[in-house]
Scaffold this motif. Structure first.
Motif, PDB file in Angstrom:
ATOM      1  N   PHE A  69      26.106  37.993  44.552  1.00  8.18           N
ATOM      2  CA  PHE A  69      27.358  38.489  43.993  1.00  8.18           C
ATOM      3  C   PHE A  69      27.159  38.970  42.554  1.00  8.18           C
ATOM      4  CE2 PHE A  69      29.025  35.576  47.327  1.00  8.18           C
ATOM      5  CZ  PHE A  69      29.694  36.533  48.065  1.00  8.18           C
ATOM      6  N   ARG A  70      26.370  38.232  41.792  1.00  7.28           N
ATOM      7  CA  ARG A  70      26.111  38.639  40.410  1.00  7.28           C
ATOM      8  C   ARG A  70      25.399  39.994  40.383  1.00  7.28           C
ATOM      9  NH1 ARG A  70      22.925  34.883  39.207  1.00  7.28           N
ATOM     10  NH2 ARG A  70      24.454  33.384  38.436  1.00  7.28           N
ATOM     11  N   ARG A  71      24.394  40.133  41.237  1.00  6.82           N
ATOM     12  CA  ARG A  71      23.630  41.377  41.271  1.00  6.82           C
ATOM     13  C   ARG A  71      24.509  42.550  41.723  1.00  6.82           C
ATOM     14  NH1 ARG A  71      20.030  39.760  44.516  1.00  6.82           N
ATOM     15  NH2 ARG A  71      20.888  40.688  46.419  1.00  6.82           N
ATOM     16  N   SER A  80      39.038  36.840  41.770  1.00  9.95           N
ATOM     17  CA  SER A  80      38.635  36.718  40.365  1.00  9.95           C
ATOM     18  C   SER A  80      37.783  37.892  39.898  1.00  9.95           C
ATOM     19  CB  SER A  80      37.858  35.411  40.154  1.00  9.95           C
ATOM     20  OG  SER A  80      36.603  35.449  40.813  1.00  9.95           O
ATOM     21  N   PHE A  81      37.363  38.758  40.831  1.00 10.45           N
ATOM     22  CA  PHE A  81      36.484  39.878  40.482  1.00 10.45           C
ATOM     23  C   PHE A  81      37.247  40.973  39.757  1.00 10.45           C
ATOM     24  CE2 PHE A  81      33.450  39.141  44.331  1.00 10.45           C
ATOM     25  CZ  PHE A  81      32.910  38.047  43.673  1.00 10.45           C
ATOM     26  N   ARG A  82      36.517  41.702  38.927  1.00 17.32           N
ATOM     27  CA  ARG A  82      37.070  42.909  38.327  1.00 17.32           C
ATOM     28  C   ARG A  82      36.950  44.041  39.347  1.00 17.32           C
ATOM     29  NH1 ARG A  82      35.609  47.515  34.720  1.00 17.32           N
ATOM     30  NH2 ARG A  82      37.447  47.860  33.422  1.00 17.32           N
ATOM     31  N   PRO A 101      37.951  43.088  31.461  1.00 21.13           N
ATOM     32  CA  PRO A 101      36.493  43.053  31.571  1.00 21.13           C
ATOM     33  C   PRO A 101      35.984  41.781  32.239  1.00 21.13           C
ATOM     34  CG  PRO A 101      37.185  42.652  29.306  1.00 21.13           C
ATOM     35  CD  PRO A 101      38.408  43.050  30.058  1.00 21.13           C
ATOM     36  N   MET A 102      34.708  41.815  32.628  1.00 15.70           N
ATOM     37  CA  MET A 102      34.061  40.700  33.324  1.00 15.70           C
ATOM     38  C   MET A 102      32.649  40.567  32.758  1.00 15.70           C
ATOM     39  SD  MET A 102      33.554  40.353  37.446  1.00 15.70           S
ATOM     40  CE  MET A 102      32.953  38.844  38.221  1.00 15.70           C
ATOM     41  N   ARG A 103      32.340  39.382  32.228  1.00 13.53           N
ATOM     42  CA  ARG A 103      31.023  39.160  31.621  1.00 13.53           C
ATOM     43  C   ARG A 103      30.394  37.910  32.221  1.00 13.53           C
ATOM     44  NH1 ARG A 103      29.113  36.366  27.003  1.00 13.53           N
ATOM     45  NH2 ARG A 103      31.234  35.862  26.303  1.00 13.53           N
ATOM     46  N   PHE A 104      29.178  38.075  32.763  1.00 14.99           N
ATOM     47  CA  PHE A 104      28.486  36.958  33.402  1.00 14.99           C
ATOM     48  C   PHE A 104      27.796  36.075  32.373  1.00 14.99           C
ATOM     49  CE2 PHE A 104      28.744  39.905  36.996  1.00 14.99           C
ATOM     50  CZ  PHE A 104      29.222  39.047  37.979  1.00 14.99           C
ATOM     51  N   LEU A 155      27.843  30.724  39.967  1.00 13.26           N
ATOM     52  CA  LEU A 155      28.291  32.006  39.465  1.00 13.26           C
ATOM     53  C   LEU A 155      29.320  31.719  38.386  1.00 13.26           C
ATOM     54  CD1 LEU A 155      28.003  35.108  40.056  1.00 13.26           C
ATOM     55  CD2 LEU A 155      30.095  34.883  41.411  1.00 13.26           C
ATOM     56  N   ALA A 156      29.022  32.095  37.150  1.00  4.91           N
ATOM     57  CA  ALA A 156      29.926  31.830  36.027  1.00  4.91           C
ATOM     58  C   ALA A 156      30.163  33.124  35.263  1.00  4.91           C
ATOM     59  CB  ALA A 156      29.342  30.764  35.110  1.00  4.91           C
TER      60      ALA A 156
END
Length: 550
Positions: A316-318, A368-370, A476-479, A487-488
């Motif tokens: 998911f992060r990738r 929760s995703f952008r 925005p979304m920042r890992f 996944l944070a």
């Protein structure tokens, strides 16, 4: 002005996909219809979604269940009438719901009047409206292109004594978008629905519109570490379609010119949107970037990244990070399930999993995703993929590749409304077009609708939470760096930021966020037990932690 009233309502919206054949039957023929959708509008509205995506309801011989259109400007009689559709638009709008319809314009049915005229001779006015080619000297097909549904992408026609191209069934000939008359005719059909009040279009196989004029052979797909799954996302690994690198039969640069024409048409109307389906294997993100950048083509696209069997924090992060880095000014629509893939709880479950809890985890993650998000009918009930006996299969894709691949019928079975009613309240017919699985009955809407703590209730609460915080809609979304299968990320703007931590492992884990993050207030998410002591966040298996940041 509210988000649903603004012209950019689609940014961060929640779309609910209705597969009309399986939603609600009111005519008693065992097949869902438009009046059935009208009957169940309150259920859709109760979820808190912004829009409904309707899979095809156009006139069709139904060889591919509506994805083979024989009249782009009429409703098939099995679904109702244009008057029924107009009523649906009016009632949906009254409930604050937008209507998005499926436009299947890369190909038509071979029963469409355009194709009937085109195949009648080589010199009729529509002779060049489809992709015709002479055979090779030995009589074989013009090139090596393959159909996704199996076999060559070419069918011999005895009248013209030529081959015509079809990316799917032989009864789904591809339109020739190199011909400006074809583009004009297609845009006329789009205008027809815009004038009836539709709010947007889901564009089926949007990168398939234009083919290579030279009909060059596709090369074999080379296997390398970078390629990952060489079968890509367009076909199961039982299908030789995945052996080719599809350089020439789709995703041609001329496609962009048509998308610009389409966008110019939509810009004549207020608040309309497009979401394109992009299946392009390794090049999907580059294609999405090309199709959504600049504000003059598509509003948003989705790929198949999250419609696979991969379930890990890294995946998911990738997927999201790659999109954010490649698609600079475009927009994405994420989905975990749809009418073409195995339902996500079945793809991702492991032995010992509580499937309902997995479904709670999944919708909390997705919301929760952008980006915009799309839900598929029945996922709010926790429906798993249905087991369909071979004799009950109707999907030509599944029949062709049985038994290694069972096709798409398992995710298309009728909605379950009432546990103890005939066919779960879907239909009064003696037999429905696909059987209602007995295992789905306990998930029926009437078993969850007014039950505090049900999965259906969780969907409503989760979507309401997302909608009530603008930073979760399009902020925005920042890992953040994590240990283990965590996944944070941070969502939102400076005035309101949220920390989300998802444990995709089935085992408990502890994680300490960066020292520069200050938790102001934990947010209690129903159904999850994660907490924190001091600097540490503790999560059970498939657990979620959420907090407002100072």
């Amino acid at each position: 002005m509210s988000k649903t009233q603004s012209s950019d309502w689609w940014r961060g919206c929640v779309i609910y996909q209705v597969y009309p054949r399986s939603f609600q039957d009111t005519s008693g023929d065992g097949i869902g219809d438009i009046r059935g959708i009208i009957q169940r509008l309150d259920h859709i509205a109760s979820l808190g979604v912004d829009a409904i995506w309707l899979s095809p309801f156009f006139k069709s011989p139904m060889a591919d269940f509506g994805y083979d259109v024989s009249d782009y400007c009429d409703v098939d009689a099995m679904f109702g009438t244009l008057s029924d559709f107009d009523e649906l638009i009016e009632l949906a709008h009254a409930k604050g719901l937008k209507i998005i319809i499926d436009q299947v314009i890369s190909h038509s049915s071979d029963q469409h009047a355009w194709f009937k005229e085109s195949r009648s001779s080589r010199d009729n006015p529509k002779a060049d409206w489809y992709i015709w080619a002479d055979p090779k000297p030995d009589g074989t097909a013009p090139n090596n292109w393959l159909s996704i549904f199996g076999g060559p992408a070419w069918e011999w026609d005895t009248v013209r004594r030529q081959y015509y191209m079809h990316n799917f069934l032989a009864s789904q000939p591809d339109l020739n978008f190199h011909n400006p008359d074809v583009q004009n005719a297609i845009l006329d059909t789009v205008r027809f629905w815009l004038d009836r009040g539709v709010d947007g279009f889901r564009l089926d196989t949007v990168n398939f519109y234009v083919h290579d004029k030279q009909l060059r052979d596709n090369p074999a797909l080379s296997l390398s570490t970078e390629d990952g799954n060489f079968m890509g996302v367009d076909a199961p690994d039982t299908n030789p379609y995945g052996f080719q690198d599809h350089l020439y039969d789709k995703s041609q640069p001329e496609n962009i010119v048509f998308l610009q024409r389409l966008r110019a048409l939509l810009n004549e109307y207020d608040g309309r949107t497009t979401v394109g389906e992009v299946g392009d294997g390794r090049r999907s993100l580059k294609t999405v970037a090309a199709y959504t950048n600049g504000g003059d083509k598509l509003h948003m696209c989705y790929t198949f990244d999250m419609l696979s069997g991969e379930f890990s924090a890294e995946h998911f992060r990738r997927s999201i990070s790659n999109f954010q880095s490649v698609v600079q000014d475009g927009w994405v629509c994420w989905a975990f399930s749809n009418h073409d893939v195995e339902r996500h709880v079945s793809r991702w479950k492991r032995e010992g999993d509580d499937v309902e809890h997995l479904a709670r985890f999944a919708i909390t993650l997705l919301s929760s995703f952008r980006g915009s998000i799309c839900l598929y009918q029945g996922e709010e009930l926790g429906l798993e993929e249905a087991e369909i006996a071979f004799e009950d299969l109707v999907d030509p894709y599944g029949i062709r590749f049985w038994p290694a691949y069972k096709g798409r019928d398992g995710c298309r079975t009728p909605m379950v409304w009432e546990k103890d009613a005939a066919h779960a309240g879907f239909s009064a017919a003696p037999r429905t077009w696909l059987p209602v699985p007995e295992s789905h009955l306990r998930h029926a809407v009437d078993q969850q609708d007014h039950l505090s703590g049900s999965l259906l209730s969780h969907y409503r609460q989760t979507l309401a939470f997302r909608k009530s915080h603008p930073g979760l809609v399009d902020g925005p979304m920042r890992f953040l760096n994590t240990n283990g299968d965590l996944l944070a990320f941070i969502r939102g703007e400076a005035h309101e930021r949220f920390l989300f931590v998802f444990n995709l492992d089935r085992q408990p884990v502890e994680w300490t966020p960066p020292s520069d993050l200050s938790i102001a207030e934990p947010v209690r998410l129903p159904g999850f037990a994660a907490g924190h002591e001091g600097d540490a966040i503790m999560l059970s298996g498939l657990d979620v932690f959420c907090a407002r940041l100072a």
